[in-house]
Structures are given as C-alpha cells and as structure tokens.
Write a protein that holds these residues in place. Sequence first.
Motif, PDB file in Angstrom:
ATOM      1  N   MET A   1       0.829  -1.208   0.000  1.00 23.41           N
ATOM      2  CA  MET A   1       0.000   0.000   0.000  1.00 23.41           C
ATOM      3  C   MET A   1       0.864   1.259   0.000  1.00 23.41           C
ATOM      4  O   MET A   1       0.625   2.201  -0.774  1.00 23.41           O
TER       5      MET A   1
ATOM      6  N   TRP B   1      -8.340   1.843   8.555  1.00 27.37           N
ATOM      7  CA  TRP B   1      -7.870   0.501   8.923  1.00 27.37           C
ATOM      8  C   TRP B   1      -8.867  -0.105   9.911  1.00 27.37           C
ATOM      9  O   TRP B   1      -8.887   0.248  11.083  1.00 27.37           O
TER      10      TRP B   1
ATOM     11  N   GLN C   1     -16.079   0.139   8.527  1.00 31.51           N
ATOM     12  CA  GLN C   1     -15.268   0.639   7.422  1.00 31.51           C
ATOM     13  C   GLN C   1     -16.149   1.192   6.292  1.00 31.51           C
ATOM     14  O   GLN C   1     -15.772   2.155   5.611  1.00 31.51           O
TER      15      GLN C   1
ATOM     16  N   TYR D   1      -7.371   4.843   1.010  1.00 32.40           N
ATOM     17  CA  TYR D   1      -6.899   3.456   1.112  1.00 32.40           C
ATOM     18  C   TYR D   1      -7.633   2.753   2.251  1.00 32.40           C
ATOM     19  O   TYR D   1      -7.843   3.334   3.319  1.00 32.40           O
ATOM     20  N   MET D   2      -8.007   1.494   1.998  1.00 34.41           N
ATOM     21  CA  MET D   2      -8.643   0.673   3.021  1.00 34.41           C
ATOM     22  C   MET D   2      -7.714  -0.481   3.373  1.00 34.41           C
ATOM     23  O   MET D   2      -6.818  -0.838   2.610  1.00 34.41           O
ATOM     24  N   SER D   3      -7.950  -1.099   4.516  1.00 35.73           N
ATOM     25  CA  SER D   3      -7.181  -2.299   4.857  1.00 35.73           C
ATOM     26  C   SER D   3      -7.628  -3.461   3.976  1.00 35.73           C
ATOM     27  O   SER D   3      -8.645  -3.396   3.276  1.00 35.73           O
ATOM     28  N   HIS D   4      -6.900  -4.558   4.031  1.00 34.34           N
ATOM     29  CA  HIS D   4      -7.246  -5.739   3.252  1.00 34.34           C
ATOM     30  C   HIS D   4      -8.548  -6.383   3.714  1.00 34.34           C
ATOM     31  O   HIS D   4      -9.060  -7.276   3.038  1.00 34.34           O
TER      32      HIS D   4
ATOM     33  N   ALA E   1     -11.255  -4.889   3.622  1.00 35.25           N
ATOM     34  CA  ALA E   1     -12.289  -4.320   2.751  1.00 35.25           C
ATOM     35  C   ALA E   1     -12.422  -5.066   1.431  1.00 35.25           C
ATOM     36  O   ALA E   1     -13.328  -4.758   0.646  1.00 35.25           O
ATOM     37  N   ASN E   2     -11.553  -6.034   1.164  1.00 37.43           N
ATOM     38  CA  ASN E   2     -11.703  -6.797  -0.083  1.00 37.43           C
ATOM     39  C   ASN E   2     -12.765  -7.875   0.124  1.00 37.43           C
ATOM     40  O   ASN E   2     -12.508  -9.074   0.028  1.00 37.43           O
TER      41      ASN E   2
ATOM     42  N   ILE F   1      -7.246  -0.824  -2.259  1.00 43.89           N
ATOM     43  CA  ILE F   1      -7.217  -1.890  -1.266  1.00 43.89           C
ATOM     44  C   ILE F   1      -6.088  -2.875  -1.576  1.00 43.89           C
ATOM     45  O   ILE F   1      -6.089  -3.492  -2.650  1.00 43.89           O
TER      46      ILE F   1
ATOM     47  N   SER G   1      -4.667  -6.459  -1.468  1.00 45.97           N
ATOM     48  CA  SER G   1      -5.527  -7.642  -1.442  1.00 45.97           C
ATOM     49  C   SER G   1      -4.811  -8.880  -1.968  1.00 45.97           C
ATOM     50  O   SER G   1      -3.779  -8.797  -2.637  1.00 45.97           O
TER      51      SER G   1
ATOM     52  N   THR H   1      -8.778  -1.653  -6.833  1.00 50.74           N
ATOM     53  CA  THR H   1      -9.664  -0.519  -6.675  1.00 50.74           C
ATOM     54  C   THR H   1     -11.076  -1.010  -6.975  1.00 50.74           C
ATOM     55  O   THR H   1     -11.268  -2.190  -7.301  1.00 50.74           O
TER      56      THR H   1
END
Length: 380
Positions: A153, A224, A230, A247-250, A252-253, A270, A272, A370
């Motif tokens: 990231m 995060w 989230q 940016y989101m943490s993993h 969010a996938n 993200i 991922s 994304t």
Amino acid sequence: MMTTKAMLAALILMTSAVGAQAEDTIKIGGLLETSGPLASLGQPGLEGAMLAIEQINAKGGVAGKKLELDNVNTEGDNTKTVTAAKRLVEQSGVVALVGPMNSGSSYAIIDTVQNAATPMISNGGSRGIVLPAQDKKWLFLSPLTDVLVQSVMMTDMQKRGAKKIALLYADSPFGTSGRDQLVKNAGSFGLTLVAQESYANADKDMTPQLTKIRSAQPDAVVIWATGPGQAIAAKNYRQLGLTAPLYMSHAANDFNFLRLAGGSADDVLIPSSKIYVIDSLKDSDPQKAALRRFVTDYQNKYGKPPATFAGNAYDAVNMIAAAIGKAGTDRAGIRDAIEGLKDYVGVTAVYSYGPDDHFGAKADSVVMLTVKDGKFTLAQ
C-alpha cells in the motif's frame, strides 16, 4: 429377549465399530464465528474450510484416513473462544486447529493453544498473534498480514506522489495493530503521518474524526478496520467531500463492504489477495490455476463467489492436511511440518514458513485493487 451374553457381544461389536471409525478419521478443530458481529468473516471461512475437507476426502483423505472438521461457533466472543478452544484440544481429540477469523479472539487463545501444545493456523490478520515466533511456536497465520499489505500500500502511495498521510482506525486488536505498524514503518517509505484518529466498533458516524483529518490536509488517507464500520467511514469520507486517495485495509476486499458502502466504495484502493482479479493475472502466475479451481468449485458448491475469508480458511485446512500427510497425527510433528512448508501455493498466498517466520505469505501474493462500478479490479 436378548441374553446378557448376547448383549455383551453386541456392545463389544459396537465399541469396535466406533473405535474403527475413530481410527479411520483425523479430526481438526475449528473456531470459525458463524453468527454474531463477525459472521461475515466466519461463515465464508467455514465454507472454505468445509470445501477443503470435502475435496481432500474425495481424493482418499490423508494417508488413507478421512478428515473431519469439528467447528465451534464462537460468535466472535473472546470468552466463548477460549472455552471452545479448551474443549477442542482437551476433549475432542483434534490434532490441529483452524483459528478464528478475527485477531481479538486469536489473541485470547494464545496461552490455551501454547499450553495444549497444539498447532493452530489462525485467520486473524495481526502480526502480534505469532510474534515472537520463538515464544509462540504453535501459532501460524494464513491471511495476508498488516505489515505485508501495508508495504504494498505505501509503495503505491509513493508512486502517486503522496508525502503526508492520515489514518482512521478501529479501536480493536486488528485496528490498533495496523496503526502501530503504520506509525512504525511509514517513515521508511518517505511518508509522514500528520493525523490519526480512532473510532469504537459500535460507532455509527465517523464525521468528527474525518473532519479533523481533513484539516490536516493529507495527500492520502487510510481507514484501517473490519466489519460495517469501514463502510460507514467510507460514506462519511465522501460526504465530507474529501478528495485525497482513500486506502482501506485488506479487510475491505469483501463483498459485504461493497454492499454496505455502495457508490462510496468506488475508487478506494485496497491491498488484497488475487482472488477477485484472476483473469488479469499472467498465465505464469503460480496462483492462477489454483485460484481458478477454487473459485469454480466454491461457486458450484455454494452458488456464490467466494470472499477472501473463504480462501484463508481453505488454505489453513489444506496446509494442515499437507502437514499431516508428512508427519502423521502427532501434534508436534504437524507443527514442525507446517513450519517446514516452502513455496506452498495457496489461494490467498504462496507460503513459506520458517522458525522465525510464522506469517508465511510472500509479498508477491499481494496486489492493489480498486473499485469500479461496484466491482473489484486491479488498480492502475
């Protein structure tokens, strides 16, 4: 009427049958939370684990024995997780554990697992679960860890010219671990953390925290967290008109994030696993074939595409099975065999463990995603 002698003979036959059945079965314990606030993680995890068990048994099991998963729904509650772990390792005859999908419950059972000398592959994403490896020799991770995905990231942030970043994190073990690692490592990527705010898991509005972040004028913002929070944060971010890359943490996938965040998810970034972008992978990618088989088989069994959490538990079961195939059912032998896995191709990652590395997942297992029109795609 059956005589006493006949009854005794029948009882002996029944006991022998049960013993034979037990001898022909190898039991793995599960601590996957299929109800409660983290069911969106645990239910896919259980489905992935059961798919792995089914596939292994269809091929004859391990060393001629069938695998059985004894899963206890912990509801994501730490106290219930401890109780369940003790029952599984002390009474149920399991040779290994597939650990919780959340970091908090994984932390809660560290002492239980260590004292029982039972190998566990946790599905929590916090590095602290297995650090230091020398002191937590029975614990391993299957997901992508916070440090691993943050390195990808922050490399992406560098490419986009970011210098100042801000962080909003959940006040949870997963959130605080992510915060700690970001604070520790941002500088090595030429990034300065100009603001950090937290929220409680039960919060329904993160506008005050994001308003403070906006005033710091960051070049990029990181959220995060796990769970519904989230998505709320992403919506609040858009409502405030913030335009810096988000940016989101993993965590969010996940299809649930897309569903809850709606249009606010578009354009988020993200780190991922590759599970959602198989068609975009090169044919030379070692995970491509394994991912395609997994997604197809999961879709056929459950009638829906798999979430990334399903892949975590699927990998955990398969790696435990590989270790049993090498070491038999001795718990210490299974532990050693997991630690000895090298270049194991899973659907979440390619894994190589070692005495000082109980994370396993390699950096080239991570891609940046994304969201476009409500779908995951590779970030450009």
